[in-house]
Write an enzyme that holds these catalytic residues in place. Sequence first.
Site, PDB file in Angstrom:
ATOM      1  CD  GLU A  50      -6.714 -15.006  -9.612  1.00 60.69           C
ATOM      2  OE1 GLU A  50      -6.040 -14.635 -10.597  1.00 60.69           O
ATOM      3  OE2 GLU A  50      -7.816 -15.584  -9.731  1.00 60.69           O
ATOM      4  CG  PHE A 112     -12.006 -28.590 -14.227  1.00 65.21           C
ATOM      5  CD1 PHE A 112     -11.519 -28.130 -15.446  1.00 65.21           C
ATOM      6  CD2 PHE A 112     -12.747 -27.720 -13.434  1.00 65.21           C
ATOM      7  CE1 PHE A 112     -11.768 -26.832 -15.867  1.00 65.21           C
ATOM      8  CE2 PHE A 112     -13.000 -26.423 -13.851  1.00 65.21           C
ATOM      9  CZ  PHE A 112     -12.503 -25.973 -15.073  1.00 65.21           C
ATOM     10  CD  GLN A 113     -10.501 -24.557 -12.371  1.00 65.62           C
ATOM     11  OE1 GLN A 113     -11.095 -24.673 -11.308  1.00 65.62           O
ATOM     12  NE2 GLN A 113     -10.548 -23.450 -13.102  1.00 65.62           N
ATOM     13  CB  VAL A 382      11.172  -3.688 -11.061  1.00 61.62           C
ATOM     14  CG1 VAL A 382      12.449  -4.241 -11.678  1.00 61.62           C
ATOM     15  CG2 VAL A 382      11.085  -4.062  -9.598  1.00 61.62           C
ATOM     16  CG  PHE A 467      16.588  -1.054 -15.412  1.00 64.66           C
ATOM     17  CD1 PHE A 467      17.036   0.061 -14.726  1.00 64.66           C
ATOM     18  CD2 PHE A 467      17.106  -2.292 -15.067  1.00 64.66           C
ATOM     19  CE1 PHE A 467      17.980  -0.057 -13.717  1.00 64.66           C
ATOM     20  CE2 PHE A 467      18.050  -2.421 -14.066  1.00 64.66           C
ATOM     21  CZ  PHE A 467      18.486  -1.294 -13.382  1.00 64.66           C
TER      22      PHE A 467
HETATM   23  C1  LIG Z   1      16.085  -2.352 -10.462  1.00 58.13           C
HETATM   24  C2  LIG Z   1      16.615  -2.367  -9.066  1.00 58.13           C
HETATM   25  C3  LIG Z   1      17.835  -1.777  -8.791  1.00 58.13           C
HETATM   26  C4  LIG Z   1      18.313  -1.726  -7.474  1.00 58.13           C
HETATM   27  N1  LIG Z   1      19.493  -1.079  -7.211  1.00 58.13           N
HETATM   28  C5  LIG Z   1      19.857  -0.868  -5.928  1.00 58.13           C
HETATM   29  C6  LIG Z   1      20.963  -0.049  -5.602  1.00 58.13           C
HETATM   30  O1  LIG Z   1      21.644   0.497  -6.465  1.00 58.13           O
HETATM   31  N2  LIG Z   1      21.241   0.147  -4.301  1.00 58.13           N
HETATM   32  C7  LIG Z   1      20.497  -0.425  -3.284  1.00 58.13           C
HETATM   33  O2  LIG Z   1      20.768  -0.201  -2.117  1.00 58.13           O
HETATM   34  N3  LIG Z   1      19.485  -1.234  -3.566  1.00 58.13           N
HETATM   35  C8  LIG Z   1      19.127  -1.449  -4.866  1.00 58.13           C
HETATM   36  N4  LIG Z   1      18.042  -2.237  -5.119  1.00 58.13           N
HETATM   37  C9  LIG Z   1      17.370  -2.910  -4.007  1.00 58.13           C
HETATM   38  C10 LIG Z   1      18.177  -4.135  -3.566  1.00 58.13           C
HETATM   39  O3  LIG Z   1      17.932  -5.188  -4.467  1.00 58.13           O
HETATM   40  C11 LIG Z   1      17.812  -4.561  -2.116  1.00 58.13           C
HETATM   41  O4  LIG Z   1      16.454  -4.889  -2.044  1.00 58.13           O
HETATM   42  C12 LIG Z   1      18.114  -3.496  -1.084  1.00 58.13           C
HETATM   43  O5  LIG Z   1      19.410  -2.970  -1.262  1.00 58.13           O
HETATM   44  C13 LIG Z   1      17.999  -4.084   0.297  1.00 58.13           C
HETATM   45  O6  LIG Z   1      17.817  -3.059   1.209  1.00 58.13           O
HETATM   46  P1  LIG Z   1      17.960  -3.322   2.783  1.00 58.13           P
HETATM   47  O7  LIG Z   1      19.261  -3.926   3.071  1.00 58.13           O
HETATM   48  O8  LIG Z   1      17.611  -2.030   3.419  1.00 58.13           O
HETATM   49  O9  LIG Z   1      16.721  -4.288   3.098  1.00 58.13           O
HETATM   50  P2  LIG Z   1      16.596  -5.873   3.292  1.00 58.13           P
HETATM   51  O10 LIG Z   1      17.193  -6.612   2.177  1.00 58.13           O
HETATM   52  O11 LIG Z   1      15.165  -6.091   3.585  1.00 58.13           O
HETATM   53  O12 LIG Z   1      17.450  -6.185   4.593  1.00 58.13           O
HETATM   54  C14 LIG Z   1      17.033  -5.815   5.872  1.00 58.13           C
HETATM   55  C15 LIG Z   1      17.873  -6.552   6.903  1.00 58.13           C
HETATM   56  O13 LIG Z   1      17.527  -6.049   8.192  1.00 58.13           O
HETATM   57  C16 LIG Z   1      17.316  -7.129   9.086  1.00 58.13           C
HETATM   58  N5  LIG Z   1      16.379  -6.666  10.105  1.00 58.13           N
HETATM   59  C17 LIG Z   1      15.038  -6.563  10.018  1.00 58.13           C
HETATM   60  N6  LIG Z   1      14.533  -6.053  11.135  1.00 58.13           N
HETATM   61  C18 LIG Z   1      15.571  -5.804  11.954  1.00 58.13           C
HETATM   62  C19 LIG Z   1      15.696  -5.241  13.252  1.00 58.13           C
HETATM   63  N7  LIG Z   1      14.617  -4.842  13.944  1.00 58.13           N
HETATM   64  N8  LIG Z   1      16.909  -5.112  13.796  1.00 58.13           N
HETATM   65  C20 LIG Z   1      18.022  -5.526  13.105  1.00 58.13           C
HETATM   66  N9  LIG Z   1      17.966  -6.078  11.881  1.00 58.13           N
HETATM   67  C21 LIG Z   1      16.755  -6.200  11.310  1.00 58.13           C
HETATM   68  C22 LIG Z   1      16.801  -8.255   8.216  1.00 58.13           C
HETATM   69  O14 LIG Z   1      17.027  -9.506   8.838  1.00 58.13           O
HETATM   70  C23 LIG Z   1      17.627  -8.055   6.944  1.00 58.13           C
HETATM   71  O15 LIG Z   1      18.856  -8.730   7.000  1.00 58.13           O
HETATM   72  C24 LIG Z   1      17.564  -2.318  -6.436  1.00 58.13           C
HETATM   73  C25 LIG Z   1      16.355  -2.942  -6.716  1.00 58.13           C
HETATM   74  C26 LIG Z   1      15.867  -2.946  -8.008  1.00 58.13           C
HETATM   75  C27 LIG Z   1      14.535  -3.571  -8.264  1.00 58.13           C
HETATM   76  C1  LIG Z   2       8.196 -10.009 -14.350  1.00 54.30           C
HETATM   77  C2  LIG Z   2       9.471  -9.479 -14.890  1.00 54.30           C
HETATM   78  N1  LIG Z   2       9.782  -9.633 -16.187  1.00 54.30           N
HETATM   79  C3  LIG Z   2      10.941  -9.127 -16.690  1.00 54.30           C
HETATM   80  C4  LIG Z   2      11.816  -8.471 -15.888  1.00 54.30           C
HETATM   81  C5  LIG Z   2      13.118  -7.881 -16.451  1.00 54.30           C
HETATM   82  N2  LIG Z   2      12.988  -6.406 -16.437  1.00 54.30           N
HETATM   83  C6  LIG Z   2      13.476  -5.638 -15.451  1.00 54.30           C
HETATM   84  S1  LIG Z   2      13.175  -4.013 -15.649  1.00 54.30           S
HETATM   85  C7  LIG Z   2      12.388  -4.287 -17.103  1.00 54.30           C
HETATM   86  C8  LIG Z   2      11.863  -3.143 -17.918  1.00 54.30           C
HETATM   87  C9  LIG Z   2      10.759  -2.389 -17.287  1.00 54.30           C
HETATM   88  O1  LIG Z   2      10.187  -1.564 -18.261  1.00 54.30           O
HETATM   89  P1  LIG Z   2       9.268  -0.359 -17.880  1.00 54.30           P
HETATM   90  O2  LIG Z   2       8.258  -0.780 -16.879  1.00 54.30           O
HETATM   91  O3  LIG Z   2       8.767   0.266 -19.117  1.00 54.30           O
HETATM   92  O4  LIG Z   2      10.275   0.617 -17.123  1.00 54.30           O
HETATM   93  P2  LIG Z   2      11.498   1.454 -17.766  1.00 54.30           P
HETATM   94  O5  LIG Z   2      12.751   0.791 -17.329  1.00 54.30           O
HETATM   95  O6  LIG Z   2      11.303   1.474 -19.241  1.00 54.30           O
HETATM   96  O7  LIG Z   2      11.338   2.813 -17.178  1.00 54.30           O
HETATM   97  C10 LIG Z   2      12.368  -5.656 -17.413  1.00 54.30           C
HETATM   98  C11 LIG Z   2      11.780  -6.235 -18.636  1.00 54.30           C
HETATM   99  C12 LIG Z   2      11.476  -8.366 -14.516  1.00 54.30           C
HETATM  100  N3  LIG Z   2      12.261  -7.739 -13.655  1.00 54.30           N
HETATM  101  N4  LIG Z   2      10.287  -8.844 -14.063  1.00 54.30           N
END
Ligand SMILES: Cc1cc2nc3c(=O)[nH]c(=O)nc-3n(C[C@H](O)[C@H](O)[C@H](O)COP(=O)(O)OP(=O)(O)OC[C@H]3O[C@@H](n4cnc5c(N)ncnc54)[C@H](O)[C@@H]3O)c2cc1C
Ligand SMILES: Cc1ncc(C[n+]2csc(CCOP(=O)(O)OP(=O)(O)O)c2C)c(N)n1
Length: 574
Positions: A50, A112-113, A382, A467
């Site tokens: 799910e 149950f559940q 991620v 990562f």
């Molecule tokens: C492993 C990992 C590493 C990451 N590293 C980075 C990084 O180095 N750099 C990076 O940038 N991100 C990174 N991210 C992503 C980060 O966590 C955020 O999700 C991202 O930066 C948010 O992007 P955003 O501001 O475009 O979007 P959002 O967080 O979705 O923000 C959008 C905003 O726009 C507003 N909005 C929506 N529609 C409208 C509209 N029509 N008009 C005006 N406003 C509006 C919303 O209200 C909101 O405030 C990473 C994510 C992961 C998983």
């Molecule tokens: C559900 C969940 N568990 C743990 C983490 C912490 N976490 C972030 S990235 C990562 C490693 C991901 O490994 P993989 O998919 O092999 O990608 P890699 O970075 O090795 O390319 C972990 C454990 C998370 N973000 N989400």
Amino acid sequence: MAKNVGDLLVDVLEEAGVQRVYGVSGDSLNGITDSIRTRKKIAWVHLRHEEVAAFAAGAEAHLTGKLAVCAGSCGPGNMHLINGLYDCHRSRVPVLAIAAQIPSGEIGSGYFQETHPDQLFGQCSHYCELISQPEQMPRVLEIAMQTAISKRGVAVVAIPGDVTLRAAVHDGRRVHFSETQPCVRPSEDELNVLADLLNRSERITILGGAGCAGAHDELVELAGRLQAPIVHAMRGKEFIEYDNPYDVGMTGLLGFSSGYHAMLNCETLLMIGTDFPYQQFFPTQATVVQIDVRGEQIGRRTKVDFAFIGDTKTTLLALLPKLQQNQYETHLKQSQEHYRNARKGLDDLAIPKSNNKPIHPQQVARVLDKLASEDAVFTCDVGTPTIWAARYLTMNGKRRIIGSFTHGSMANALPHAIGAQASYPGRQVISMSGDGGLSMLLGDILTLQQERLPVKIIVFKNHSLAFVELEMKAAGILDFGTGLSDPDFAKIAEGAGLLGLRADTPDQVEPMIAQALAHNGPALIEVLVSRQELSMPPTITLEQAKGFSLFMMKAVLSGRGDEVIDLAKVNLFR
Ligand SMILES: Cc1cc2nc3c(=O)[nH]c(=O)nc-3n(C[C@H](O)[C@H](O)[C@H](O)COP(=O)(O)OP(=O)(O)OC[C@H]3O[C@@H](n4cnc5c(N)ncnc54)[C@H](O)[C@@H]3O)c2cc1C
Ligand SMILES: Cc1ncc(C[n+]2csc(CCOP(=O)(O)OP(=O)(O)O)c2C)c(N)n1
Ligand SMILES: [Mg+2]
């Protein structure tokens, strides 16, 4: 035959244009699945977990902008939806979850559940209600749908299986209107204040995000008028980066040093439609202006001097006529030059220098970018796949990128790809999966064959949770619990009815990706990539790094082995 509540529920979804429901069936869902079985316009997408259903619905909603639906049976069935729903909710995509409940007469007995979905889903939804009487249907369902659409996020309807089988009291849908599209923008006086401020500024940088969707041309025009480099946040990449001479890359740890410096060097920072979360990457001296359609978003990430509430496109259209041409070009030119250098540095890393193992993941991402179709949908796990997607995928206004960028959950890429492919059967969908991410929800690889979804999975096989390993190294602790004893994913894929391939050397990467993309059906290629592509620079001692997680550092991963962290102007550890 008289209509039951389950039929009415499906009628309402169908009338609202919902085309499919993602889920895993169960006794308590019988009233609903049995009704879907007889329909032509609404399909049941049968998954193995799910959580995958919720992510898949999220991907559909992200791509179409319309309500998508997932369902889980009572207790554990709907509990499995939670992580995926959190992702949908935090990414602000409209998703309705149907959480079946135990028989209504048993609620409160520890049956149950038994769980209480109306409490469980409270944190990851805008609306979450139990339907305990046929009289509530369809009103509660319609409120849920309307809430998910208008507030953008998740709404949950919990409904006991026996209630879905009771005779419906009402007949059909009560609300008949198309999605409303109000124009939201600052008042004329506010726009004058903003225009005056911008007309007086010389070094302006724009930080744009996902809220700039649909306003590409206005944003580019604005940047031209203001001579402003545009830095984007990750979720804005697909809407901002393409056909944009002012783009200077992403900021943040995974970003480009040019993005970071363009923000650091400005006198006025204009944030538009972004919730970029990392405080340490914001300038401290600049005047900060923030435009967002949601007032509650203002000032969440940095100090804000001027705030404006408005939709990006509507606001910029009203603002542009008030703006003069900025004559000061140096800031833009320097930022563009910095971006060209940073881009070149990253591009060089994607060129294989010899045919020796291991393969650099940058090469894989670059080849994918080159061979993927004009309107491909990419999903990325991620982990390091997010880095490669951010840096090497070229957007063009038609391609899309989906990730768990805000909730940051592992294992999202395959589930997102399933939802993308189910909603766009003819489109190329590519899952950039980590070996950790893929194995976390591996069961749903079986769905590709069962539901005839020709998704292409690229596995970045680095035998680790790379990562996290990087984060441990950066924090000065020994990496532990990160090694993966991986199976032969290509053989697993073959056993699951996919084309399974394995690239061991750099020269195999391009032909195999081409073969997989051309394959008429689902395919998986595992690519043996280096484990420590981005490591800490030797100049940073453990003592210095202690206590700093990567995301706390004012640093951008440059990607070069000897110079991995491109320290910001200020001394990192002062
Ligand atoms: C492993 C990992 C590493 C990451 N590293 C980075 C990084 O180095 N750099 C990076 O940038 N991100 C990174 N991210 C992503 C980060 O966590 C955020 O999700 C991202 O930066 C948010 O992007 P955003 O501001 O475009 O979007 P959002 O967080 O979705 O923000 C959008 C905003 O726009 C507003 N909005 C929506 N529609 C409208 C509209 N029509 N008009 C005006 N406003 C509006 C919303 O209200 C909101 O405030 C990473 C994510 C992961 C998983
Ligand atoms: C559900 C969940 N568990 C743990 C983490 C912490 N976490 C972030 S990235 C990562 C490693 C991901 O490994 P993989 O998919 O092999 O990608 P890699 O970075 O090795 O390319 C972990 C454990 C998370 N973000 N989400
Ligand atoms: Mg890995």
